[in-house]
Design a protein around this motif. Sequence first.
Motif, PDB file in Angstrom:
ATOM      1  N   GLU A 112      40.788 -41.440  28.150  1.00 55.43           N
ATOM      2  CA  GLU A 112      41.072 -41.676  26.902  1.00 55.43           C
ATOM      3  C   GLU A 112      43.031 -41.011  26.341  1.00 55.43           C
ATOM      4  OE1 GLU A 112      38.324 -40.347  24.771  1.00 55.43           O
ATOM      5  OE2 GLU A 112      38.665 -39.587  23.101  1.00 55.43           O
ATOM      6  N   HIS A 113      43.319 -41.472  25.442  1.00 50.18           N
ATOM      7  CA  HIS A 113      44.803 -41.448  25.133  1.00 50.18           C
ATOM      8  C   HIS A 113      44.731 -41.383  23.751  1.00 50.18           C
ATOM      9  CE1 HIS A 113      46.287 -41.175  29.350  1.00 50.18           C
ATOM     10  NE2 HIS A 113      45.957 -42.567  29.165  1.00 50.18           N
TER      11      HIS A 113
ATOM     12  N   VAL B 171      40.780 -41.376  18.876  1.00 51.55           N
ATOM     13  CA  VAL B 171      40.190 -43.084  19.574  1.00 51.55           C
ATOM     14  C   VAL B 171      39.213 -42.753  17.458  1.00 51.55           C
ATOM     15  CG1 VAL B 171      38.558 -43.788  20.405  1.00 51.55           C
ATOM     16  CG2 VAL B 171      40.015 -43.264  22.094  1.00 51.55           C
TER      17      VAL B 171
ATOM     18  N   ASP C 286      39.266 -49.611  22.833  1.00 53.35           N
ATOM     19  CA  ASP C 286      38.116 -49.115  23.102  1.00 53.35           C
ATOM     20  C   ASP C 286      36.962 -49.633  23.755  1.00 53.35           C
ATOM     21  OD1 ASP C 286      35.868 -47.098  23.332  1.00 53.35           O
ATOM     22  OD2 ASP C 286      35.629 -46.479  21.091  1.00 53.35           O
TER      23      ASP C 286
ATOM     24  N   GLN D  43      44.404 -50.428  30.048  1.00 53.35           N
ATOM     25  CA  GLN D  43      44.810 -49.477  29.453  1.00 53.35           C
ATOM     26  C   GLN D  43      46.135 -49.619  29.604  1.00 53.35           C
ATOM     27  OE1 GLN D  43      43.066 -46.224  28.562  1.00 53.35           O
ATOM     28  NE2 GLN D  43      41.874 -47.708  28.581  1.00 53.35           N
TER      29      GLN D  43
ATOM     30  N   ARG E 153      40.351 -45.792  25.277  1.00 52.00           N
ATOM     31  CA  ARG E 153      39.458 -44.892  25.397  1.00 52.00           C
ATOM     32  C   ARG E 153      39.230 -46.324  27.249  1.00 52.00           C
ATOM     33  NH1 ARG E 153      34.011 -43.802  25.465  1.00 52.00           N
ATOM     34  NH2 ARG E 153      33.471 -44.996  24.338  1.00 52.00           N
TER      35      ARG E 153
END
Lengths: 351, 753
Positions: free
Chosen positions: B165-166, B169, B307, B329, B338
Amino acid sequence: MKRFDYIRPASIDEALAAWNPGAAWLGGGTNLVDLMKTGAVQPDTVIDVTRLPGLDRIEWGADGSLRIGAMVRNADLADDPEVARRLPMVAEALLAGASGQLRNAATVGGNLMQHTRCNYFETPQAACNRRDPGTGCDARDGENANLAVLGWSEACIATNPSDFCVPLAALDAVVEVQGPEGKREIAIADFHSLPGDTPERRTALEPGELILAVRLPAAAADFAGHARYLKVRERTSYAFALVSAAAALRMEGDRIAEARLALGAVAAKPWRVAEAEALLAGQAPDPHLFARAAGAALTGAAPSGDNSWKIDLARRTAARALAMAATGAPARMPALPASPFGEPAGDHVHA
Amino acid sequence: MPDTLVQPVRFGSNSGQPVTRRDGIAKVTGAATFAADNQPAGLLHAVYLPATIARGRVTHLDVAAAEAHPGVVQIITPADRPPLDGDPSAKPTPFSFRIDVLQDDTVRYAGQPIALVLGETLEAATEGARLLAPRYAAETARTALDDETPFAFEPAGFGLPAGAEHGDVAGGHAAATQAVDVTYETAAQYHNAMETHAVVAAWEGDHLTLDMPSQALAMSCGAYAYFFGIPAENVTLRSPYLGGGFGSKAFTTGPQVLAILAARMTGRPVKLSLTRQQMFGPVGHRGATRQRLRLGADVAAALTVIDHESIAATSSFDDFVEPAANASQGLYSAQALRAAHRAVRLDVGTPGPMRAPGEASGSAALECAMDELAQEAGIDPLEFRLRNYAETEPGTGKPYSSKALRQCYDQAAERFGWAGRPLAPRQMRDEAGLLVGWGMGTALFPAPMFAAEARATLRPDGSALVETSAADMGQGAWTALAQIAADSLGLPLDRVEFRAGHSDLPDAGVAGGSGHTATAGTALHAAGGDVIRQLGEIAAADEASPLHGAGNAGFVARDGRLCVAGDEERSEAFADILARAGGAALIGNGSGSRAPEDAERWAMNAHGAVFAEVKVDPDLCQMRVTRLVGAFAAGRIINPKLAESQLMGGMIWGTSFALHEEARHDRHTGRIVNADFAGYHIAVNADVQGLEVITVHEDDPHVNALGIKGVGEIGVTGTVGAIANAIWHATGTRVRRFPIRVRDLLEAGSPVG
């Protein structure tokens, strides 16, 4: 596989004498041997009839009829120039089946005798009335998306997988057989059986009867100009049909004098409907007409499981095959025989 | 096939050349000996009985009937199977799975071995297995994703992937002015290498010799040693040729352990070779997935969020969760990212890595979702990707070690003729009236390195022997690695003898992750360099050598001669240097791996762009991929001919993924009903019409000394989505399950005509 006796008789009489209730005739073995490996079929005796003299000929009668020996290889029949010229959809159907290697081995008689590819038949552990009468049908509540939508029964929903037999049905082929009681002829329409309560009786052959030849009447060649076989499948080659259709028209001027239409992979036998053909006779070719005929061909169709989509597809396939037949048989075999993709530019022959 | 390959710059005299594979003639003439070709004296044949139910217990086996069959030597069942030294439920190496070796009467998946029959002939053993006629206490099997409740898990490395997760979100979702929320499904797929798994096992005392295809020789030796309580050095594994692996031959499998056990019990060599049908069960597969993708973009069509949630099937008794969501990703410059994984336990064999594990299924869903969002935004799908081009790795901000993806897009689009593609679907027809559609997808695959060792021996006559236990699955390692080795030694290829595929050789690690050429190649490069360094020291110290005293200038090895760097007229043949030094061979060693700080600092990936044209019959809904163009930037290409083949193979694999591959289970027994090549379809020649590969030149000084990334798997990624997107573009029907079937288009109400 179970141990068995292998007999290679030198004559038809020897072959018939060798037969016993646990015996199986061996042609190219492309289906029988697979089933012997899984144990779905367990003959005590295998009688190899591939070397019997006289059964490997393709003979044209003076009247224009054709007699195909039971041991003619699928590849040899498909590659015969006269067959391709006079009976183009027979050649097209053969080339749409299996692969080059299999067609080199498979025989005409064996093609008529091939078993359903219903996985529940092929798997000895599954209940199958066709293989073991009275055990039930696991396909009814199983993976049945490709199984029958016509002519099936509670006992069995298998389909006949043959391509070759579909145009044979359309063209009124006759099967010559010989058994302990002598020779007789069976119309192709009567040769394969619908399952009813006795799915184990898959053909009209009596015990000990051997196919000698398949005959096509001279009138079959009257359709040469307007005959097509169409096979719909997920991959472009080497797959059994989802649905197939053989369509043939005898044209008089711009009218259809006579029509033939048979469907494959929808029932335990090639499916031919006289009413659909009657609708076409005397009419001018037209997409709406073909749609009506296709609809008539599917009269009585019902899903046997997760396969109502096949009814729709069969209707579309029948209509298209009729349209292709109306356009005319191609001057030479398409690079992709029986395919909706026909002859793509720059493509190689990929039958 | 047109000559489509853009020739890269020529590196050295061997690398960069399109050398024909050196094992090709041996393979096509049958001279190459595969594991099952071995027929040692006294051989026994082993056949295992596969379960035909997926869940329950075996209640009866007719052992007497099987034993009575002529030629049957012995039956092994859970009741009398001797103990192993290692626990079959343990995982003795970092990359291994729990195996089924008749430890009890439980059936956990269809195809699980439930008895082993040894026979004097294959036929006797096969019939013996049939005669066992098992009876079961069966329970309803769980084989569909909906048959069990998904569960979350703690990430634990291999098989239990971490998500990521960056950024914000929730904020990314909120900021989106256009969004898609779509769910895609991918079917269970089974690797089906041409050569099925096989082993010929022979014991001499406590020394075990195995002829067995293996993608990871040393690791396999360690695992077999564990199960049989012997030191790893007591295991000799010969794997000179593999008829394909695709990930499935990197792991210890139950059937092979059973054969080894049988050999120890009987004191005779034992051969076990899986049938095609047996490939569907105990030797791994790609688990089915269901992936929800929620993508958002702002008014400028910049992604605000990717996501990606994936649910993947694993077995009831072990963990391999296809890391599909991670594929989204590293690719597009979304503000927030995410990836989350959950799993479902089903009554199937444990899945495992199958060519591009995670990347293949994840890319399929991601590239389709990207296409859907581009459609939503009214933007050309290529333009949409370019607007979201990541200059640094999304989320982490790491620089890419190299990334020529933009050139891949440009060159593939140009070659394909993408310009002028109508945005709306169902706009194009060919002269025969078939619907035509164009779609594209981005390809991405990491460029990992593992650890490998190699040895180079410079012989007195100036020729060389190079050795490493590399595995050639058919990808061409025998050839490409020899090219690297020859360059490192400054020798023409025909002066280098290359030995691989034997566990006595220095460990080349695993042929997997598209990292074998990079890893083993780096080790070979270092080993050759070590020899040349030693040779240079000898020559520089030798007053009789023209190279005397030139040590500080440095040497280069060229065509069997050692030359002074920058003054190549001053040189001497290897053989002459060695002769004066006493005529002994020189041995050099090398290893290959990546420094952790490099791995930490750079984002390292191969990239590509794939464009697809499909034709679809408007009434019959039959589909055909008529053109595929892929451009790939994968660092330095050692052998363009072999690399092109690998990339083509990946794209054909992608075609099969998109349109064909699917294991179908009987819903009651759990048995796979299409477990053979008649029923389990992969693309045939007629399914591959136009196929073009472009390799885009890329210099990468960071991935490894040789600049190699790898080409084995990336071709699968991008391709699946490109084909699916082209089918949408042709028909206007968006099918959100793979493979896409005729019935999917029919049932979606694809209008007639």
